[in-house]
Design a protein around this motif. Structure first.
Motif, PDB file in Angstrom:
ATOM      1  N   ALA A   1       3.057  -0.923   8.186  1.00  0.00           N
ATOM      2  CA  ALA A   1       3.388   0.401   7.669  1.00  0.00           C
ATOM      3  C   ALA A   1       2.090   1.165   7.433  1.00  0.00           C
ATOM      4  CB  ALA A   1       4.166   0.274   6.364  1.00  0.00           C
ATOM      5  N   GLN A   2       2.015   2.390   7.915  1.00  0.00           N
ATOM      6  CA  GLN A   2       0.775   3.144   7.805  1.00  0.00           C
ATOM      7  C   GLN A   2       0.603   3.690   6.398  1.00  0.00           C
ATOM      8  OE1 GLN A   2      -0.073   5.883  10.901  1.00  0.00           O
ATOM      9  NE2 GLN A   2       0.997   4.721  12.460  1.00  0.00           N
TER      10      GLN A   2
ATOM     11  N   MET B   1       0.078   6.078   3.373  1.00  0.00           N
ATOM     12  CA  MET B   1       0.589   7.434   3.181  1.00  0.00           C
ATOM     13  C   MET B   1      -0.520   8.460   3.334  1.00  0.00           C
ATOM     14  SD  MET B   1       3.344   7.588   0.125  1.00  0.00           S
ATOM     15  CE  MET B   1       2.138   7.164  -1.118  1.00  0.00           C
ATOM     16  N   THR B   2      -0.184   9.535   3.965  1.00  0.00           N
ATOM     17  CA  THR B   2      -1.116  10.645   4.081  1.00  0.00           C
ATOM     18  C   THR B   2      -0.576  11.834   3.306  1.00  0.00           C
ATOM     19  OG1 THR B   2      -2.174  12.197   5.583  1.00  0.00           O
ATOM     20  CG2 THR B   2      -0.030  11.352   6.256  1.00  0.00           C
TER      21      THR B   2
ATOM     22  N   LYS C   1       4.770  14.174  -1.595  1.00  0.00           N
ATOM     23  CA  LYS C   1       5.018  12.830  -1.060  1.00  0.00           C
ATOM     24  C   LYS C   1       5.435  11.924  -2.211  1.00  0.00           C
ATOM     25  CE  LYS C   1       4.183  12.079   2.698  1.00  0.00           C
ATOM     26  NZ  LYS C   1       3.088  11.496   3.434  1.00  0.00           N
TER      27      LYS C   1
ATOM     28  N   THR D   1       7.482   7.947  -3.461  1.00  0.00           N
ATOM     29  CA  THR D   1       7.892   6.596  -3.090  1.00  0.00           C
ATOM     30  C   THR D   1       9.001   6.129  -4.025  1.00  0.00           C
ATOM     31  OG1 THR D   1       6.248   5.516  -4.512  1.00  0.00           O
ATOM     32  CG2 THR D   1       5.585   6.019  -2.253  1.00  0.00           C
TER      33      THR D   1
ATOM     34  N   ASP E   1      11.597   8.102   5.256  1.00  0.00           N
ATOM     35  CA  ASP E   1      11.529   7.134   6.348  1.00  0.00           C
ATOM     36  C   ASP E   1      12.353   5.914   5.974  1.00  0.00           C
ATOM     37  OD1 ASP E   1       9.807   8.603   7.975  1.00  0.00           O
ATOM     38  OD2 ASP E   1       8.012   7.749   7.039  1.00  0.00           O
TER      39      ASP E   1
ATOM     40  N   GLU F   1       6.192   5.526   7.376  1.00  0.00           N
ATOM     41  CA  GLU F   1       5.322   5.141   6.274  1.00  0.00           C
ATOM     42  C   GLU F   1       5.996   4.198   5.290  1.00  0.00           C
ATOM     43  OE1 GLU F   1       2.193   8.725   5.618  1.00  0.00           O
ATOM     44  OE2 GLU F   1       4.236   9.173   4.967  1.00  0.00           O
TER      45      GLU F   1
ATOM     46  N   ARG G   1       4.109   8.059  14.592  1.00  0.00           N
ATOM     47  CA  ARG G   1       4.784   7.005  13.833  1.00  0.00           C
ATOM     48  C   ARG G   1       6.233   6.810  14.243  1.00  0.00           C
ATOM     49  NH1 ARG G   1       1.587   9.197   9.573  1.00  0.00           N
ATOM     50  NH2 ARG G   1       3.301  10.484   8.786  1.00  0.00           N
TER      51      ARG G   1
END
Length: 367
Positions: free
Chosen positions: A47-48, A50-51, A68, A70, A129, A135, A274
């Motif tokens: 998993a990349q 977070m940007t 953003k 989570t 996602d 992500e 992604r």
């Protein structure tokens, strides 16, 4: 109220749109034929991180605040989303909508566009996602599950219901393409969801189990399951899953809907590094659980909460929404957008019936 409408829009249908690799590769004899010879080396993908950069495929709205966020689902997987709020919202609790899809896409694509547009219209909207993609967390990468991905929607409702800007008694969900089936399944099981809408909906369990237009024979299904079952030994021996070929590569002669997928996922219009559909791939064994766990068995249990199904007149997938509409209990609505194909409803803001979506959620998420 039983409503079946044809949405009128003067915009002309534009040429070929988005693309994904032929989903027939996930169904019928296609999966068994893939075998280990068609692997791509994504087994080490993670998993990349977070940007916070704006890396969406659509422009940022000046009328919306974006953050953003989570949250975790009940399997302990951390999901990453973009929360969109009306610009400068400070007081009061808003109706909210969780948005996901299409199948193999990421929140920087169609779901984010829908969420941002709904926030412009007064909603708190969360595009996220799903597990194992984008992500969000979960390993191995790029695997899907009718159960876990249904749970992802419910976890989004968890998050929204705890947010200080949201009225937890006014939460709806919107599923696009393959996440339309997951949204309907989530609404059936999660009674906190007050209204559910889908656009250009796919029932992924149906297409993987039966092929397009239910064309897979019992013999083909058995061969597919034989191949997938034996692929598990290969994966177990290797300690990592094998992956399908890269999605949405064209070699010539493909059906128009595959060209449309390519024109979205593999061109600047919708490409995102992604996204599974933008030249990445699902695991070969991803179809297994979908082939054995139908998503829409309990669609009638959404009632008495309302269902809105939106589909394009020219979409190859239109029959999924029509079948779901026939199976659902009242109240339900089916909107057919004249001239639109499957992928027109991903990002063509002059074709997507946002006024109809807004009216639906305003009516059913009212205080």
């Amino acid at each position: 109220m039983n409503e079946k409408h044809r949405f009128r829009n003067p915009a002309e249908q534009r040429g070929a749109d988005p693309g994904r690799r032929d989903l027939l590769k996930l169904t019928g004899t296609g999966v068994a034929a893939l075998g280990a010879a068609s692997l791509i080396d994504v087994s080490s993908a993670k998993a990349q991180a977070m940007t916070e950069n704006w890396d969406k495929v659509f422009p940022r709205s000046g009328d919306v605040d974006n953050q953003k966020v989570t949250f975790r689902n009940r399997y302990g997987i951390t999901l990453v989303g973009d929360l969109y709020l009306p610009k400068g919202h400070a007081t009061g609790r808003l109706p909210a909508i969780a948005v996901a899809g299409p199948f193999g896409a990421v929140k920087e694509q169609s779901s984010g566009l829908h969420a941002q547009t709904l926030a412009e219209r007064g909603f708190a909207a969360l595009a996220f996602d799903p597990s194992y993609t984008g992500e969000s967390g979960g390993e191995p990468r790029n695997v899907a599950s009718p159960d876990i991905n249904t749970e992802d929607f419910c976890a989004a409702v968890d998050y929204l219901g705890l947010h200080p800007a949201v009225d937890r008694e006014r939460i709806g969900i919107l599923g696009i393409c393959g996440w339309g089936g997951m949204a309907l399944n989530a609404a059936a099981v999660d009674k906190r969801v007050k209204a559910v809408a889908t656009t250009t909906m796919y029932d992924m369990s149906r297409v993987m189990a039966r092929g397009y237009n239910d064309s897979v024979t019992p013999e083909q299904r058995a061969r597919t399951l034989e191949g997938l079952s034996r692929q598990r030994w290969e994966d177990a021996a290797n300690g990592t899953p094998a992956y399908q070929p890269p999605y949405n590569e064209l070699k010539g002669g493909e059906a128009q809907f595959l060209v449309n997928y390519h024109d979205y996922y593999r061109t600047p219009r919708g490409y995102h590094p992604r996204a599974v559909n933008s030249g990445n791939a699902w695991t070969i064994t991803t179809p297994l659980s979908f082939m054995n766990m139908p998503l829409l068995i309990y669609i009638q249990e959404i009632s008495p909460r309302p269902v809105l199904l939106i589909h394009g007149e020219k979409a190859h997938s239109r029959y999924f929404s029509e079948t779901a509409y026939a199976a659902a209990a009242e109240p339900k609505e089916l909107v057919i957008v004249p001239g639109a194909n499957h992928t027109d409803l991903y990002d063509k803001v002059d074709v997507i019936p946002f006024d109809r979506l807004t009216a639906f959620f305003n009516r059913h998420l009212s205080a």
